[in-house]
Design a protein around this motif. Structure first.
Motif, PDB file in Angstrom:
ATOM      1  N   ALA A  13       7.582   4.006  -2.737  1.00 14.66           N
ATOM      2  CA  ALA A  13       7.143   4.375  -1.390  1.00 14.66           C
ATOM      3  C   ALA A  13       5.687   4.840  -1.402  1.00 14.66           C
ATOM      4  O   ALA A  13       4.903   4.477  -0.514  1.00 14.66           O
ATOM      5  CB  ALA A  13       8.040   5.495  -0.855  1.00 14.66           C
ATOM      6  N   ALA A  14       5.308   5.626  -2.418  1.00 13.07           N
ATOM      7  CA  ALA A  14       3.925   6.134  -2.470  1.00 13.07           C
ATOM      8  C   ALA A  14       2.926   4.981  -2.555  1.00 13.07           C
ATOM      9  O   ALA A  14       1.846   5.024  -1.946  1.00 13.07           O
ATOM     10  CB  ALA A  14       3.761   7.076  -3.663  1.00 13.07           C
ATOM     11  N   MET A  15       3.271   3.942  -3.299  1.00 14.18           N
ATOM     12  CA  MET A  15       2.369   2.771  -3.432  1.00 14.18           C
ATOM     13  C   MET A  15       2.207   2.071  -2.077  1.00 14.18           C
ATOM     14  O   MET A  15       1.106   1.683  -1.698  1.00 14.18           O
ATOM     15  CB  MET A  15       2.942   1.778  -4.454  1.00 14.18           C
ATOM     16  CG  MET A  15       2.960   2.311  -5.865  1.00 14.18           C
ATOM     17  SD  MET A  15       3.960   1.235  -6.914  1.00 14.18           S
ATOM     18  CE  MET A  15       3.875   2.127  -8.461  1.00 14.18           C
ATOM     19  N   LEU A  16       3.325   1.938  -1.354  1.00 13.15           N
ATOM     20  CA  LEU A  16       3.264   1.252  -0.056  1.00 13.15           C
ATOM     21  C   LEU A  16       2.496   2.081   0.967  1.00 13.15           C
ATOM     22  O   LEU A  16       1.705   1.553   1.747  1.00 13.15           O
ATOM     23  CB  LEU A  16       4.686   0.954   0.445  1.00 13.15           C
ATOM     24  CG  LEU A  16       5.511   0.037  -0.465  1.00 13.15           C
ATOM     25  CD1 LEU A  16       6.878  -0.204   0.150  1.00 13.15           C
ATOM     26  CD2 LEU A  16       4.796  -1.283  -0.712  1.00 13.15           C
ATOM     27  N   LEU A  17       2.720   3.396   0.921  1.00 11.32           N
ATOM     28  CA  LEU A  17       1.983   4.276   1.844  1.00 11.32           C
ATOM     29  C   LEU A  17       0.494   4.188   1.579  1.00 11.32           C
ATOM     30  O   LEU A  17      -0.322   4.141   2.502  1.00 11.32           O
ATOM     31  CB  LEU A  17       2.414   5.729   1.621  1.00 11.32           C
ATOM     32  CG  LEU A  17       3.497   6.299   2.496  1.00 11.32           C
ATOM     33  CD1 LEU A  17       3.729   7.752   2.104  1.00 11.32           C
ATOM     34  CD2 LEU A  17       3.140   6.205   3.978  1.00 11.32           C
ATOM     35  N   ASP A  18       0.137   4.173   0.298  1.00  7.44           N
ATOM     36  CA  ASP A  18      -1.278   4.118  -0.088  1.00  7.44           C
ATOM     37  C   ASP A  18      -1.948   2.846   0.442  1.00  7.44           C
ATOM     38  O   ASP A  18      -3.144   2.828   0.733  1.00  7.44           O
ATOM     39  CB  ASP A  18      -1.378   4.188  -1.617  1.00  7.44           C
ATOM     40  CG  ASP A  18      -2.785   4.490  -2.086  1.00  7.44           C
ATOM     41  OD1 ASP A  18      -3.267   5.599  -1.797  1.00  7.44           O
ATOM     42  OD2 ASP A  18      -3.415   3.602  -2.696  1.00  7.44           O
ATOM     43  N   LEU A  19      -1.163   1.784   0.596  1.00  7.77           N
ATOM     44  CA  LEU A  19      -1.692   0.513   1.122  1.00  7.77           C
ATOM     45  C   LEU A  19      -1.667   0.465   2.647  1.00  7.77           C
ATOM     46  O   LEU A  19      -2.070  -0.527   3.244  1.00  7.77           O
ATOM     47  CB  LEU A  19      -0.865  -0.657   0.579  1.00  7.77           C
ATOM     48  CG  LEU A  19      -1.160  -1.059  -0.861  1.00  7.77           C
ATOM     49  CD1 LEU A  19      -0.091  -2.024  -1.360  1.00  7.77           C
ATOM     50  CD2 LEU A  19      -2.534  -1.708  -0.962  1.00  7.77           C
ATOM     51  N   GLY A  20      -1.149   1.513   3.265  1.00 12.96           N
ATOM     52  CA  GLY A  20      -1.153   1.544   4.734  1.00 12.96           C
ATOM     53  C   GLY A  20       0.089   0.960   5.371  1.00 12.96           C
ATOM     54  O   GLY A  20       0.079   0.624   6.565  1.00 12.96           O
TER      55      GLY A  20
END
Ligand code: PEP
Length: 255
Positions: free
Chosen positions: A82-89
């Motif tokens: 989830a953190a990776m996806l959030l970081d990508l917007g």
């Protein structure tokens, strides 16, 4: 109750980063201002960064992933957090797509963990449910959809449901060119809403957006979106072409 339509493109394992830019350049010009419809693009993981760069200044279009791990981090080769996806917007995550269920053995309890991880991260699950032709013809439509909803949404609170989108996708209509008739889709989506009412109460059921997915095209989008319990679409094949996806989005704005 008025619900804002939501039209999402599920690109599946299509569209390189270069092709993603070639699609989005003209598409984002067509939809450069906020519209009364949420537009969502779900590229593959490797094209998310390129799509994010293109979409970020656009007020009408949001980014979605097609899947996510429920684990936060660590030794999970090939997985995405989830953190990776959030970081990508990313704002949305498609979960429980029938291809994930049938080809990668995802069951409702795993999907439920992913739903919780998505919500905890502040993103919105697009939770896919749907029956096979055998299940429909065998009279199991209602029991299959009920158990998918109960299992995938276990321990989700009524408040959290404000951030959940349901995508009803009859498996027999996905990628086959066979669309559910508008009557079949409406009847089933009304049933899905009645299950949500039993699980979460009438207010939540009335406010939850339920998309239809399964061979949606420019030619059938208008009739489908006119149905009272259809609040948008999850689109596969017809979303790979910017002109045809734009036509479907226009039906969502008008509907
Ligand atoms: C999908 O992949 O969710 C889908 C509905 O595909 P198609 O529009 O190609 O049937």
């Amino acid at each position: 109750m008025s619900r804002k339509n939501i039209i999402a493109a599920n690109w599946k394992m299509n569209m390189t980063p270069t092709e993603t830019a070639a699609f989005l350049d003209p598409f984002l010009t067509t939809f450069s201002d906020a519209v009364d419809c949420d537009i969502v693009i779900a590229p593959s993981f490797v094209s998310l960064a390129k799509a994010s760069e293109e979409i970020t200044p656009n007020p009408a279009v949001s980014l979605s992933a097609q899947n996510m791990s429920h684990e936060a981090s660590g030794a999970f080769t090939g997985e995405t957090s989830a953190a990776m996806l959030l970081d990508l917007g990313c704002e949305y995550v498609i979960l429980g797509h029938s291809e994930r269920r049938s080809l990668y053995n995802e069951c409702d309890s795993v999907i439920n963990k992913k739903v919780h991880a998505t919500l905890a991260a502040g993103m919105k699950p697009i939770l896919c449910i749907g029956e096979s032709l055998e299940e429909r013809e065998g009279g199991k439509l209602e029991s299959v959809l009920t158990s998918q909803l109960e299992g995938s949404l276990a321990d989700v609170s009524a408040d959290q449901m404000a951030n959940v989108v349901i995508a009803y996708e009859p498996v027999w209509a996905i990628g086959t060119g066979v669309t559910a008739t508008s009557g079949q889709a409406q009847e089933t989506q009304k049933f899905v809403r009645s299950v949500l009412e039993k699980l979460f109460g009438a207010d939540v059921a009335g406010a939850t957006r339920i998309q239809y997915g399964g061979s949606v095209k420019p030619g059938n989008a208008g009739e489908l979106i006119a149905q009272p319990d259809i609040d948008g679409f999850l689109v596969g094949g017809a979303a790979l072409d910017p002109t045809s996806f734009a036509e479907i989005v226009k039906a969502g704005i008008a509907g």
